[in-house]
Design a protein around this motif. Structure first.
Motif, short mmCIF file in Angstrom:
data_model
loop_
_atom_site.label_atom_id
_atom_site.label_comp_id
_atom_site.label_asym_id
_atom_site.label_seq_id
_atom_site.Cartn_x
_atom_site.Cartn_y
_atom_site.Cartn_z
N THR A 194 2.25 -17.48 63.00
CA THR A 194 3.30 -16.47 62.79
C THR A 194 3.28 -15.95 61.36
O THR A 194 2.84 -14.84 61.10
CB THR A 194 4.70 -17.06 63.12
N LYS A 195 3.68 -16.82 60.42
CA LYS A 195 3.76 -16.35 59.04
C LYS A 195 2.37 -16.08 58.46
O LYS A 195 2.24 -15.27 57.53
CB LYS A 195 4.55 -17.32 58.16
N ALA A 196 1.34 -16.71 59.01
CA ALA A 196 0.00 -16.40 58.50
C ALA A 196 -0.40 -14.98 58.90
O ALA A 196 -1.04 -14.27 58.13
CB ALA A 196 -1.03 -17.41 59.02
N TYR A 197 -0.01 -14.57 60.11
CA TYR A 197 -0.33 -13.21 60.58
C TYR A 197 0.31 -12.16 59.66
O TYR A 197 -0.35 -11.24 59.19
CB TYR A 197 0.17 -13.05 62.01
N THR A 198 1.60 -12.32 59.38
CA THR A 198 2.25 -11.32 58.52
C THR A 198 1.72 -11.42 57.09
O THR A 198 1.57 -10.40 56.42
CB THR A 198 3.79 -11.45 58.57
N ALA A 199 1.39 -12.63 56.64
CA ALA A 199 0.80 -12.76 55.29
C ALA A 199 -0.57 -12.08 55.26
O ALA A 199 -0.94 -11.45 54.25
CB ALA A 199 0.69 -14.23 54.90
N GLN A 200 -1.33 -12.19 56.34
CA GLN A 200 -2.65 -11.53 56.39
C GLN A 200 -2.49 -10.02 56.27
O GLN A 200 -3.21 -9.36 55.52
CB GLN A 200 -3.36 -11.89 57.70
N ILE A 201 -1.54 -9.47 57.01
CA ILE A 201 -1.35 -8.02 56.98
C ILE A 201 -0.89 -7.57 55.59
O ILE A 201 -1.39 -6.59 55.03
CB ILE A 201 -0.36 -7.58 58.08
N ALA A 202 0.05 -8.31 55.02
CA ALA A 202 0.53 -7.94 53.68
C ALA A 202 -0.59 -8.06 52.65
O ALA A 202 -0.74 -7.21 51.77
CB ALA A 202 1.72 -8.82 53.29
N THR A 203 -1.41 -9.09 52.77
CA THR A 203 -2.51 -9.27 51.82
C THR A 203 -3.57 -8.19 52.00
O THR A 203 -4.15 -7.68 51.02
CB THR A 203 -3.12 -10.69 51.95
N LEU A 204 -3.81 -7.80 53.24
CA LEU A 204 -4.74 -6.70 53.50
C LEU A 204 -4.19 -5.40 52.90
O LEU A 204 -4.94 -4.59 52.34
CB LEU A 204 -4.97 -6.54 55.01
N ALA A 205 -2.87 -5.22 52.98
CA ALA A 205 -2.25 -4.03 52.39
C ALA A 205 -2.43 -4.05 50.87
O ALA A 205 -2.74 -3.01 50.26
CB ALA A 205 -0.77 -3.96 52.76
N ILE A 206 -2.25 -5.22 50.28
CA ILE A 206 -2.41 -5.36 48.83
C ILE A 206 -3.86 -5.03 48.43
O ILE A 206 -4.11 -4.28 47.49
CB ILE A 206 -1.99 -6.78 48.39
N LEU A 207 -4.80 -5.57 49.19
CA LEU A 207 -6.21 -5.30 48.92
C LEU A 207 -6.51 -3.80 49.07
O LEU A 207 -7.17 -3.19 48.21
CB LEU A 207 -7.09 -6.12 49.87
N ALA A 208 -6.03 -3.21 50.16
CA ALA A 208 -6.31 -1.79 50.44
C ALA A 208 -5.72 -0.89 49.36
O ALA A 208 -6.37 0.04 48.88
CB ALA A 208 -5.74 -1.42 51.80
N LYS A 209 -4.50 -1.20 48.97
CA LYS A 209 -3.83 -0.40 47.92
C LYS A 209 -4.59 -0.56 46.59
O LYS A 209 -4.85 0.44 45.90
CB LYS A 209 -2.38 -0.86 47.80
#
Ligand code: F6R
Length: 359
Positions: free
Chosen positions: A156-171
């Motif tokens: 659960t929290k790993a999934y949302t952390a993955q998306i947020a971290t991908l957003a950070i990387l992309a930005k």
């Protein structure tokens, strides 16, 4: 420690707002600007194509990551299931950059691809929750998820952390290559809104529990439908429901339903629509009407501003690229209550282990 919680899964769902805030802290400097290891963003920007390789829930996060990296950094992305990639390698571009997404950092299917990627001498990064894990050690670069230990088998929290971290990387990659889309995207602010929105949603447990009682208590199967990011979340929603409630579920691109799968709709079949995009929302509503007229029992999860009377769950409004971070929360809770109400072992579903170390 579970503390006062009956299950780790519920505790981990509740921790998600805090994980979002922690990630912002971990990836910003004193001026409040996002900071990602510049060798990573340089390598990503130098590449002509990004290959995301992962399994299960991490693979679902990868699909959201594709949108984020393409929209903000302008680099094309392919998303692959690790076990397929290992034996059916696609044509690789001239300058690939590989991103392995793995909560545990130990998944054998993903590791097998990394071993090949290393043999071929390609550049790679692991995005993981576990510092020092095998995938982290064997890839050239690492980004950590900072989600804290995830104990429940259902991620659960790993999934949302993955998306947020991908957003950070992309930005960060988009900023490094001066992309307007990245410059105009105030991610730190937007993740703050996400955290607040998640907080509201985890407060709606009783409502979600009664919705589950009403819609999913008898059923043996269920469908989730959506378009775009809502489709990717639908795939994750189905996996979550299957693995802990044993309800056979499928996540579908809403427009694809009528090309065959609609034959499975019977009187009372639950179909849950996820609607966070204005452009495609009306079409998804049309698809829900189609199944309703064939007897389906529908439930709509929609975003504030796009809601209609009768929608079961209304999500707080967040940036259009970050909607999975909030839409997945009630979806995790739906799976949780479906499992709980069936008297099943929420944290340790049958046949599953937390990390899958065989191919
Ligand atoms: C689902 C779930 C699995 C994992 C998959 C990959 O809730 O937990 O689908 O996501 O086994 O695991 P990691 O991310 O550790 O590589």
């Amino acid at each position: 420690e579970k503390g006062t919680y009956e299950h780790y899964m519920l505790k981990e769902v509740d921790e998600q707002p805090a994980v979002m805030r922690r990630l912002v802290k971990e990836y910003t400097n004193e001026q409040g600007e996002l900071v990602v290891d510049s060798t990573i963003t340089e390598r990503l920007n130098m590449s002509d194509r990004v290959y995301i390789v992962a399994c299960g829930t991490s693979w679902h996060a990868g699909w959201v990551g594709k949108q984020l990296i393409e929209q903000l950094a302008g680099v094309p992305v392919e998303v692959h299931v690790a076990s397929e990639f290992a034996y059916n390698m696609p044509l690789i571009s001239e300058k690939p950059f590989f991103i392995f997404i793995s909560q545990s950092g130990e998944t054998a299917d993903s590791r097998q691809v990394l071993v090949k990627v290393n043999e071929l001498g390609y550049d790679s990064m692991t995005m993981t929750n576990v510092a020092g894990s095998t995938l982290s050690r064997e890839a050239i670069h690492t980004m950590l998820l900072h989600a804290g230990p995830e104990i429940a088998v259902a991620s659960t929290k790993a999934y949302t952390a993955q998306i947020a971290t991908l957003a950070i990387l992309a930005k960060a990659a988009g900023m490094a290559s001066a992309k307007v889309e990245a410059e105009q995207f105030d991610l730190v602010h937007e993740l703050g809104l996400v955290a607040a929105g998640m907080e509201r949603l985890v407060g709606e447990k009783d409502m979600i529990s009664s919705l589950v009682k009403e819609k999913l208590s008898e059923t043996r199967n269920a469908f989730y439908i959506g378009r775009g990011l809502d489709y990717f979340v639908s795939m994750e929603a189905a996996l979550k429901l299957k693995e802990i409630s044993y309800i056979q579920a499928e996540g579908f691109a809403a427009g694809e339903l009528k090309h065959g799968t609609i034959a499975l709709i019977e009187e009372g079949t639950p179909v849950i629509g996820v609607i966070t995009e204005e452009e495609t929302g009306a079409h998804t509503r049309g698809n829900l009407k189609e199944v309703e007229s064939r007897g389906a029992s529908t439930l709509v999860v929609s975003m504030e501003g796009l809601e209609r009377e009768g929608d079961g769950i209304v999500l707080p409004k967040v940036h259009s690229l970050l909607t999975p971070l909030v839409s997945v929360v009630p979806i995790q809770l739906i799976a949780y209550y479906a499992s709980l109400q069936r008297g099943l072992d929420v944290d340790k579903p049958r046949n599953l282990a937390k990390s899958v170390t065989v191919e």
